[in-house]
Each structure stands twice: as C-alpha cells, then as structure tokens.
Design a protein around this motif. Structure first.
Motif, PDB file in Angstrom:
ATOM      1  N   GLN A 131       0.945  -1.047  -0.037  1.00 42.96           N
ATOM      2  CA  GLN A 131      -0.284  -0.431   0.065  1.00 42.96           C
ATOM      3  C   GLN A 131       1.033   1.388  -0.424  1.00 42.96           C
ATOM      4  O   GLN A 131       1.952   1.599   1.099  1.00 42.96           O
ATOM      5  CB  GLN A 131      -0.938   0.368   0.934  1.00 42.96           C
ATOM      6  CG  GLN A 131      -1.991  -1.228   1.193  1.00 42.96           C
ATOM      7  CD  GLN A 131      -3.274  -0.937   2.214  1.00 42.96           C
ATOM      8  OE1 GLN A 131      -3.879  -0.617   2.271  1.00 42.96           O
ATOM      9  NE2 GLN A 131      -2.879  -1.099   3.777  1.00 42.96           N
TER      10      GLN A 131
ATOM     11  N   TYR B  74      -1.221   8.917   6.212  1.00 39.20           N
ATOM     12  CA  TYR B  74      -1.523   8.061   6.732  1.00 39.20           C
ATOM     13  C   TYR B  74      -1.190   7.194   7.742  1.00 39.20           C
ATOM     14  O   TYR B  74       0.506   7.422   7.823  1.00 39.20           O
ATOM     15  CB  TYR B  74      -1.227   7.096   4.988  1.00 39.20           C
ATOM     16  CG  TYR B  74      -1.777   5.432   5.094  1.00 39.20           C
ATOM     17  CD1 TYR B  74      -2.957   5.359   5.193  1.00 39.20           C
ATOM     18  CD2 TYR B  74      -1.306   4.977   5.306  1.00 39.20           C
ATOM     19  CE1 TYR B  74      -3.703   3.820   5.118  1.00 39.20           C
ATOM     20  CE2 TYR B  74      -1.103   3.127   5.107  1.00 39.20           C
ATOM     21  CZ  TYR B  74      -2.292   2.939   5.228  1.00 39.20           C
ATOM     22  OH  TYR B  74      -2.597   2.044   4.794  1.00 39.20           O
ATOM     23  N   ASN B  75      -1.475   6.064   8.226  1.00 38.52           N
ATOM     24  CA  ASN B  75      -0.872   5.554   9.863  1.00 38.52           C
ATOM     25  C   ASN B  75      -1.166   3.503   9.597  1.00 38.52           C
ATOM     26  O   ASN B  75      -0.940   3.179  10.823  1.00 38.52           O
ATOM     27  CB  ASN B  75      -1.488   5.823  11.066  1.00 38.52           C
ATOM     28  CG  ASN B  75      -2.761   6.007  11.164  1.00 38.52           C
ATOM     29  OD1 ASN B  75      -3.264   5.440  10.483  1.00 38.52           O
ATOM     30  ND2 ASN B  75      -2.945   6.775  12.581  1.00 38.52           N
ATOM     31  N   GLY B  76      -1.287   3.584   8.216  1.00 33.85           N
ATOM     32  CA  GLY B  76      -2.205   2.194   8.762  1.00 33.85           C
ATOM     33  C   GLY B  76      -0.900   0.920   7.707  1.00 33.85           C
ATOM     34  O   GLY B  76       0.070   1.698   7.843  1.00 33.85           O
ATOM     35  N   PRO B  77      -1.237   0.240   7.842  1.00 32.18           N
ATOM     36  CA  PRO B  77      -0.499  -0.774   7.337  1.00 32.18           C
ATOM     37  C   PRO B  77       0.291  -0.488   6.212  1.00 32.18           C
ATOM     38  O   PRO B  77      -0.528  -0.257   5.065  1.00 32.18           O
ATOM     39  CB  PRO B  77      -1.451  -2.416   7.596  1.00 32.18           C
ATOM     40  CG  PRO B  77      -2.700  -2.543   7.236  1.00 32.18           C
ATOM     41  CD  PRO B  77      -2.507  -0.793   8.425  1.00 32.18           C
TER      42      PRO B  77
ATOM     43  N   LYS C  48      -0.691  -5.723   2.654  1.00 33.46           N
ATOM     44  CA  LYS C  48      -1.544  -5.671   3.016  1.00 33.46           C
ATOM     45  C   LYS C  48      -1.599  -7.592   2.530  1.00 33.46           C
ATOM     46  O   LYS C  48      -1.256  -7.460   2.244  1.00 33.46           O
ATOM     47  CB  LYS C  48      -3.353  -5.640   2.327  1.00 33.46           C
ATOM     48  CG  LYS C  48      -3.752  -4.191   3.124  1.00 33.46           C
ATOM     49  CD  LYS C  48      -4.675  -5.068   4.095  1.00 33.46           C
ATOM     50  CE  LYS C  48      -5.490  -3.230   4.689  1.00 33.46           C
ATOM     51  NZ  LYS C  48      -6.144  -3.632   5.562  1.00 33.46           N
TER      52      LYS C  48
ATOM     53  N   ASP D 134      -5.478  -7.374   7.382  1.00 36.36           N
ATOM     54  CA  ASP D 134      -3.891  -7.229   7.551  1.00 36.36           C
ATOM     55  C   ASP D 134      -2.673  -8.021   7.726  1.00 36.36           C
ATOM     56  O   ASP D 134      -3.320  -9.413   8.372  1.00 36.36           O
ATOM     57  CB  ASP D 134      -3.431  -6.070   9.652  1.00 36.36           C
ATOM     58  CG  ASP D 134      -4.051  -4.561   9.274  1.00 36.36           C
ATOM     59  OD1 ASP D 134      -4.646  -4.479   8.013  1.00 36.36           O
ATOM     60  OD2 ASP D 134      -4.691  -4.454  10.067  1.00 36.36           O
TER      61      ASP D 134
END
Length: 79
Positions: free
Chosen positions: A22, A52-55, A58, A69
C-alpha cells in the motif's frame, strides 16, 4: 515480517498468498468535481490533513480471497 502465515478464514492455506503493498497518496479533492486540487508530501500536510498510519502491507489468501492485515495471518500462523 518473516513468520509463517495461515489463513484465518479457510484455515488450511499456509503457503499461497498475495502481498499487497500500500502506498498512500495525500491529496486535496474538489468536492464538486472530484478533481485533484493539490497533492501533498509527508512534510507539507495541512493542519487538518492527518498522515496515513495504516499498514504498509496487506495479505490476501490465494485460496479463499480473504484480505487482511499481515499481522492477522501471522498470529493465526502461530497456532
């Protein structure tokens, strides 16, 4: 992450996965047209634009298609 995976949905797949990288793109969009008005870098974000602080990765099970995740597949692989 280097760890064994196992799909929490089909519970049998331990070897066939798709890794989805991502890459977040911070933008400001015109609310009426949907056109991109401005692109931001991680250092030039406006005060109300959270980074953005997501993974960054995926994982998709290549047997049943579940996308989660990476940590979900790793934790289930520990069992």
């Amino acid at each position: 992450m280097t760890a064994p995976y196992r799909c929490p949905n089909c519970k049998t797949n331990r070897s066939r996965f798709n890794l989805i990288k991502q890459e977040a793109q911070s933008v400001k969009i015109d609310p009426h047209t949907g056109d991109i008005i401005q692109e931001y870098s991680s250092t030039t974000l406006e005060p109300f634009h959270l980074p953005y602080n997501g993974p960054s990765i995926k994982v998709q099970c290549a047997t049943c298609g579940l996308i989660e995740d990476e940590l979900t597949f790793v934790k289930f692989g520990e069992r």
